[in-house]
Scaffold this motif. Structure first.
Motif, short mmCIF file in Angstrom:
data_model
loop_
_atom_site.label_atom_id
_atom_site.label_comp_id
_atom_site.label_asym_id
_atom_site.label_seq_id
_atom_site.Cartn_x
_atom_site.Cartn_y
_atom_site.Cartn_z
N VAL A 115 -20.37 13.51 -19.98
CA VAL A 115 -21.29 12.77 -19.12
C VAL A 115 -21.23 11.28 -19.43
O VAL A 115 -21.18 10.44 -18.52
N ASP A 116 -21.22 10.94 -20.71
CA ASP A 116 -21.18 9.53 -21.11
C ASP A 116 -19.91 8.83 -20.63
O ASP A 116 -19.95 7.74 -20.05
N ILE A 118 -17.59 9.73 -18.32
CA ILE A 118 -17.44 9.64 -16.87
C ILE A 118 -18.33 8.54 -16.31
O ILE A 118 -17.91 7.74 -15.46
N SER A 119 -19.57 8.48 -16.78
CA SER A 119 -20.49 7.44 -16.31
C SER A 119 -20.00 6.06 -16.73
O SER A 119 -20.07 5.10 -15.95
N LEU A 120 -19.48 5.95 -17.96
CA LEU A 120 -18.98 4.66 -18.44
C LEU A 120 -17.80 4.19 -17.60
O LEU A 120 -17.73 3.02 -17.20
N LEU A 121 -16.88 5.08 -17.29
CA LEU A 121 -15.72 4.71 -16.49
C LEU A 121 -16.13 4.30 -15.09
O LEU A 121 -15.59 3.33 -14.52
N PHE A 122 -17.08 5.01 -14.52
CA PHE A 122 -17.50 4.71 -13.15
C PHE A 122 -18.21 3.37 -13.07
O PHE A 122 -17.92 2.54 -12.21
N VAL A 123 -19.17 3.15 -13.97
CA VAL A 123 -19.95 1.92 -13.93
C VAL A 123 -19.19 0.76 -14.58
O VAL A 123 -19.10 -0.34 -14.03
N GLY A 124 -18.61 1.01 -15.75
CA GLY A 124 -18.00 -0.07 -16.52
C GLY A 124 -16.76 -0.67 -15.88
O GLY A 124 -16.57 -1.90 -15.93
N ILE A 125 -15.90 0.16 -15.30
CA ILE A 125 -14.69 -0.37 -14.69
C ILE A 125 -15.02 -1.31 -13.54
O ILE A 125 -14.44 -2.39 -13.40
N ARG A 126 -15.98 -0.92 -12.71
CA ARG A 126 -16.37 -1.78 -11.58
C ARG A 126 -16.94 -3.11 -12.09
O ARG A 126 -16.62 -4.18 -11.55
N LEU A 127 -17.76 -3.05 -13.12
CA LEU A 127 -18.33 -4.28 -13.65
C LEU A 127 -17.26 -5.18 -14.27
O LEU A 127 -17.28 -6.40 -14.10
N GLU A 128 -16.32 -4.57 -15.00
CA GLU A 128 -15.27 -5.37 -15.63
C GLU A 128 -14.37 -6.01 -14.58
O GLU A 128 -13.91 -7.14 -14.76
N GLN A 129 -14.11 -5.30 -13.49
CA GLN A 129 -13.32 -5.89 -12.41
C GLN A 129 -14.04 -7.07 -11.77
O GLN A 129 -13.40 -8.03 -11.32
N GLU A 130 -15.35 -7.02 -11.75
CA GLU A 130 -16.13 -8.07 -11.09
C GLU A 130 -16.39 -9.26 -12.02
O GLU A 130 -16.29 -10.41 -11.62
N PHE A 131 -16.71 -8.98 -13.30
CA PHE A 131 -17.18 -10.04 -14.19
C PHE A 131 -16.28 -10.29 -15.39
O PHE A 131 -16.51 -11.24 -16.14
N GLY A 132 -15.28 -9.46 -15.64
CA GLY A 132 -14.37 -9.69 -16.76
C GLY A 132 -14.78 -8.93 -18.01
O GLY A 132 -15.94 -8.53 -18.18
N GLY A 144 -26.02 -1.74 -26.83
CA GLY A 144 -25.90 -0.52 -27.63
C GLY A 144 -26.55 -0.69 -29.00
O GLY A 144 -27.27 0.20 -29.47
N ILE A 145 -26.33 -1.83 -29.63
CA ILE A 145 -26.95 -2.11 -30.93
C ILE A 145 -28.47 -2.22 -30.77
O ILE A 145 -29.23 -1.69 -31.60
N GLY A 146 -28.91 -2.91 -29.72
CA GLY A 146 -30.35 -3.03 -29.49
C GLY A 146 -31.01 -1.69 -29.26
O GLY A 146 -32.10 -1.42 -29.77
N GLY A 147 -30.34 -0.81 -28.49
CA GLY A 147 -30.88 0.53 -28.28
C GLY A 147 -30.95 1.32 -29.57
O GLY A 147 -31.91 2.07 -29.80
N SER A 148 -29.94 1.17 -30.44
CA SER A 148 -29.95 1.88 -31.73
C SER A 148 -31.11 1.40 -32.60
O SER A 148 -31.79 2.21 -33.24
N LEU A 149 -31.34 0.09 -32.64
CA LEU A 149 -32.44 -0.45 -33.44
C LEU A 149 -33.78 0.05 -32.93
O LEU A 149 -34.68 0.38 -33.72
N ALA A 166 -25.70 1.94 -24.84
CA ALA A 166 -24.84 0.88 -24.31
C ALA A 166 -24.60 1.07 -22.82
O ALA A 166 -24.55 0.09 -22.06
N LEU A 167 -24.46 2.32 -22.38
CA LEU A 167 -24.27 2.60 -20.96
C LEU A 167 -25.50 2.22 -20.16
O LEU A 167 -25.41 1.64 -19.07
N PHE A 168 -26.68 2.54 -20.69
CA PHE A 168 -27.92 2.11 -20.03
C PHE A 168 -28.00 0.59 -20.00
O PHE A 168 -28.59 0.02 -19.08
N GLY A 169 -27.42 -0.07 -21.00
CA GLY A 169 -27.38 -1.53 -20.97
C GLY A 169 -26.58 -2.05 -19.79
O GLY A 169 -26.98 -3.02 -19.12
N LEU A 170 -25.44 -1.42 -19.50
CA LEU A 170 -24.65 -1.81 -18.34
C LEU A 170 -25.41 -1.57 -17.05
O LEU A 170 -25.36 -2.39 -16.11
N MET A 171 -26.15 -0.45 -16.98
CA MET A 171 -26.92 -0.17 -15.77
C MET A 171 -28.06 -1.17 -15.61
O MET A 171 -28.37 -1.62 -14.51
#
Length: 360
Positions: A115-116, A118-132, A144-149, A166-171
């Motif tokens: 689940v992690d 697949i969600s990362l690839l779907f959300v993260g790839i689009r964001l990286e293509q848009e913003f680098g 991700g570090i902030g969520g862990s703390l 970290a994935l929730f951070g991207l969302m």
């Protein structure tokens, strides 16, 4: 058409805006580290009897722990801790400051990882293509570090891992980019529907052992603020075009004032982020227990069930390893490393009772 329409999770007719390298590499490393964790776990080595047998023993050293210990088809909590999982004992007790970063590379089980990633690839790839990759990478790792703390305030001695924070951070960053630029975006409803489905799946998985919904909350909180910091877009300046629909001077004044407001808000958010990181870090390394002020928080992280072992403090299940040979059982509590030998016949409920007594 002068006003440019943006898409984040849904590509326009011109196709991708750029390439994606960071997100696939991160996903590949996560998958590799899960295999390494299963190899280190070596379930058959510490479970020799049928009553404590591994799940899918045909996989040999890569076989999974019994579903009572890990219903997500994964390793034991001790293996997750050895590989870099977080708990109040290791972070607050032993001051291992690297764990809030190392835990975001690990996963509690096969279902969690699928689940992690697949969600990362779907959300993260689009964001990286848009913003680098630089901006997306900063948001991913910092949230991700902030969520862990943040999760360290609630997980007590229970081991927690996962890149979900970290994935929730991207969302959260997606939300922070779309809302201030609402009129510039297409496909807003499908985007938010997709984010909602992913968030629901991750929340449900967060109710299982070794995963923490508080890391999701913390990751989303930090990701939303980081998204505004890294994804800020300058307001469109109509005064540069001879066909601008309004008076040039007026549009320039409005554009300048909005830029000043955005810059002021940007500075405020950066300062707030620094303060939150510092506060959560101090609280986490002091071992502050947020459950003392929240009676339902333990269930929000790991829903109590007779089908799995949540572990944790005195008000939750304990985590033990057991080895049964004939009528003799060696039981070891993972939180305090106490061991004791029992004789007789053992049911699952009796093992849980002995475990709670040994860990208390």
């Amino acid at each position: 058409m002068l006003r440019k329409r943006h898409r984040i999770l849904y590509l326009g007719p011109e196709g991708p805006r750029g390439h994606s390298l960071l997100v696939p590499v991160v996903a590949a490393i996560n998958f590799f580290l899960f295999i390494v964790t299963m190899y280190v776990n070596d379930c058959p080595a510490h479970r020799r009897s049928s009553s404590g047998s591994c799940t899918l023993p045909s996989l040999g050293r890569l076989s999974f722990e019994p579903l009572f210990d890990n219903p997500l088809f994964g390793p034991s909590s001790s293996s997750l801790s050895k590989m870099g999982g977080i708990s109040s004992e290791t972070v607050a007790g032993k001051h291992q400051i690297w764990r809030p970063f190392s835990c975001i590379w690990l996963h509690a089980g096969v279902f969690h990882m699928i689940v992690d990633l697949i969600s990362l690839l779907f959300v993260g790839i689009r964001l990286e293509q848009e913003f680098g990759c630089v901006r997306v990478g900063c948001i991913y790792f910092l949230s991700g570090i902030g969520g862990s703390l943040f999760s360290l305030l609630f997980i007590e001695n229970r081991v927690s891992v996962g890149s979900s924070g970290a994935l929730f951070g991207l969302m959260g960053a997606v939300v922070a980019e779309i809302v201030p630029n609402w009129s510039k975006h297409e496909g807003k409803c499908p985007t938010f529907a997709t984010l909602g489905v992913i968030a629901l799946l991750l929340f449900i998985i967060g109710l299982f052992p070794h995963i923490d919904n508080f890391s999701h909350i913390g990751g989303f909180l930090f990701g939303t603020m980081l998204g505004y910091v890294f994804f800020i877009r300058p307001h469109f300046d109509w005064s540069k075009y001879p066909m601008a629909p309004h008076n040039r001077i007026t549009d320039f004044t409005i554009d300048s004032s909005r830029k000043m407001c955005k810059m002021f808000l940007w500075v405020v958010i950066v300062v707030l982020l620094a303060v939150l990181y510092l506060v959560f870090m101090v609280l986490a390394f002091r071992g502050v227990n947020g459950n003392d002020h929240c009676s339902w928080c333990r269930s929000f992280s790991c829903a109590p069930s007779s089908h799995w072992n949540c572990g944790g403090g005195s008000n939750s299940h304990s985590i033990c390893k057991y080895m049964i040979r004939g009528t003799t059982m060696l039981l070891t509590c993972e939180s305090n490393q106490r061991s004791q030998i029992y004789s007789g016949t053992f049911s699952l409920s009796s093992i849980k009772e002995f475990c709670d007594e040994l860990c208390s």
